[in-house]
Design a protein around this motif. Structure first.
Motif, PDB file in Angstrom:
ATOM      1  N   THR A 185      10.567   6.694  -1.342  1.00  0.00           N
ATOM      2  CA  THR A 185      10.832   8.111  -1.036  1.00  0.00           C
ATOM      3  C   THR A 185      11.398   8.890  -2.219  1.00  0.00           C
ATOM      4  O   THR A 185      11.793  10.036  -2.063  1.00  0.00           O
ATOM      5  CB  THR A 185      11.818   8.216   0.139  1.00  0.00           C
ATOM      6  OG1 THR A 185      13.048   7.581  -0.212  1.00  0.00           O
ATOM      7  CG2 THR A 185      11.251   7.558   1.390  1.00  0.00           C
ATOM      8  N   PRO A 196       9.132   1.916   2.466  1.00  0.00           N
ATOM      9  CA  PRO A 196       8.492   3.100   1.888  1.00  0.00           C
ATOM     10  C   PRO A 196       9.271   3.602   0.682  1.00  0.00           C
ATOM     11  O   PRO A 196      10.499   3.520   0.634  1.00  0.00           O
ATOM     12  CB  PRO A 196       8.528   4.119   3.036  1.00  0.00           C
ATOM     13  CG  PRO A 196       8.667   3.299   4.272  1.00  0.00           C
ATOM     14  CD  PRO A 196       9.480   2.096   3.892  1.00  0.00           C
ATOM     15  N   GLU A 224       0.839  -1.198   0.000  1.00  0.00           N
ATOM     16  CA  GLU A 224       0.000   0.000   0.000  1.00  0.00           C
ATOM     17  C   GLU A 224       0.880   1.256   0.000  1.00  0.00           C
ATOM     18  O   GLU A 224       1.798   1.391   0.801  1.00  0.00           O
ATOM     19  CB  GLU A 224      -0.914   0.006   1.228  1.00  0.00           C
ATOM     20  CG  GLU A 224      -2.001  -1.063   1.171  1.00  0.00           C
ATOM     21  CD  GLU A 224      -2.866  -1.065   2.422  1.00  0.00           C
ATOM     22  OE1 GLU A 224      -2.659  -0.187   3.297  1.00  0.00           O
ATOM     23  OE2 GLU A 224      -3.735  -1.946   2.538  1.00  0.00           O
ATOM     24  N   GLY A 225       0.602   2.161  -0.923  1.00  0.00           N
ATOM     25  CA  GLY A 225       1.345   3.414  -1.006  1.00  0.00           C
ATOM     26  C   GLY A 225       2.641   3.327  -1.768  1.00  0.00           C
ATOM     27  O   GLY A 225       3.354   4.334  -1.902  1.00  0.00           O
ATOM     28  N   ILE A 226       3.003   2.148  -2.293  1.00  0.00           N
ATOM     29  CA  ILE A 226       4.239   1.983  -3.056  1.00  0.00           C
ATOM     30  C   ILE A 226       3.875   1.929  -4.539  1.00  0.00           C
ATOM     31  O   ILE A 226       3.069   1.092  -4.948  1.00  0.00           O
ATOM     32  CB  ILE A 226       4.997   0.706  -2.649  1.00  0.00           C
ATOM     33  CG1 ILE A 226       5.285   0.706  -1.141  1.00  0.00           C
ATOM     34  CG2 ILE A 226       6.299   0.587  -3.441  1.00  0.00           C
ATOM     35  CD1 ILE A 226       5.927  -0.565  -0.655  1.00  0.00           C
TER      36      ILE A 226
END
Length: 217
Positions: free
Chosen positions: A206, A204, A148-150
């Protein structure tokens, strides 16, 4: 094939595995393999396997068969519809580690497979299985909460790193075992790699991912 013929094939496979691991696949001739196997027949590779490519494919198939026996012996095979990322990576990685551990000492399997993944005519059987399991889950619409979020391109690019990362460390550890310098054991190496691969895949993101076009190749 007679028992004698099967034994002769195994001796040649063992000799080729050691020499390829030590010197590289293209640096070792069929004649050198035959000599290392202790046979005076310099055409032994052609007699028992046919072509050089057939020998290499037989080596990969032997490695796969050993890994699959180790996978079948696991208490449970995670990987169902609800499997987590850790379970997917574990069921792909640990059987390889256990198959390396089951070999006699010294052993050359991990080092040979690391050499094989660099050869243009051979599939990367370890890296492909790790990559395909992770990416296949996403392609089938399975939601892995760890992603999720990658961005998708980041996940794809990280998946390409799994094979070199896994085999590189296994080959290095196999060398230390052969030299009597190892610490820990193969199982601890396996779980270290599982932790590392899961951590890398789920870390995460970045940085912008638009430079990672190589993941489409």
């Amino acid at each position: 094939m007679s028992r004698h013929g099967e034994k002769a094939r195994e001796v040649l496979l063992d000799a080729a595995e050691e020499l390829f691991a030590s010197y590289g696949i293209d640096a070792v001739s069929n004649r050198k393999i035959a000599e290392h196997a202790g046979t005076a027949n310099h055409s032994a590779i052609k007699y028992h396997f046919g072509s050089r490519q057939d020998l290499l494919e037989a080596m990969l198939q032997r490695a796969l068969a050993d890994m699959r026996r180790c996978r079948a012996a696991l208490p449970s095979a995670a990987g169902g519809p609800q499997a987590s990322l850790r379970e997917l990576v574990t069921v792909q990685a640990l059987p390889w580690v256990y198959s390396f551990d089951a070999l006699g000492r010294p052993s050359w399997r991990a080092q040979f497979l690391f050499q094989a993944r660099l050869h243009p005519d051979l599939p990367s059987i370890v890296g492909d299985s790790l990559r395909d399991e992770v990416l296949g889950a996403a392609a089938q619409g399975r939601e892995l909460k760890e992603f999720e979020g990658i961005p998708e391109m980041v996940v794809k690019s990280r998946a390409l790193i799994l094979g070199p990362m896994f085999l590189g460390l296994c080959a290095q550890y196999e060398r230390t075992v052969n030299e009597g310098r190892q610490r820990g054991n193969w199982e601890s190496v396996g779980y270290f790699l599982v932790d590392s691969m899961v951590g890398m895949l789920a870390a995460p993101s970045t940085a912008p991912a638009d430079f990672m076009g190589f993941a489409e190749g």
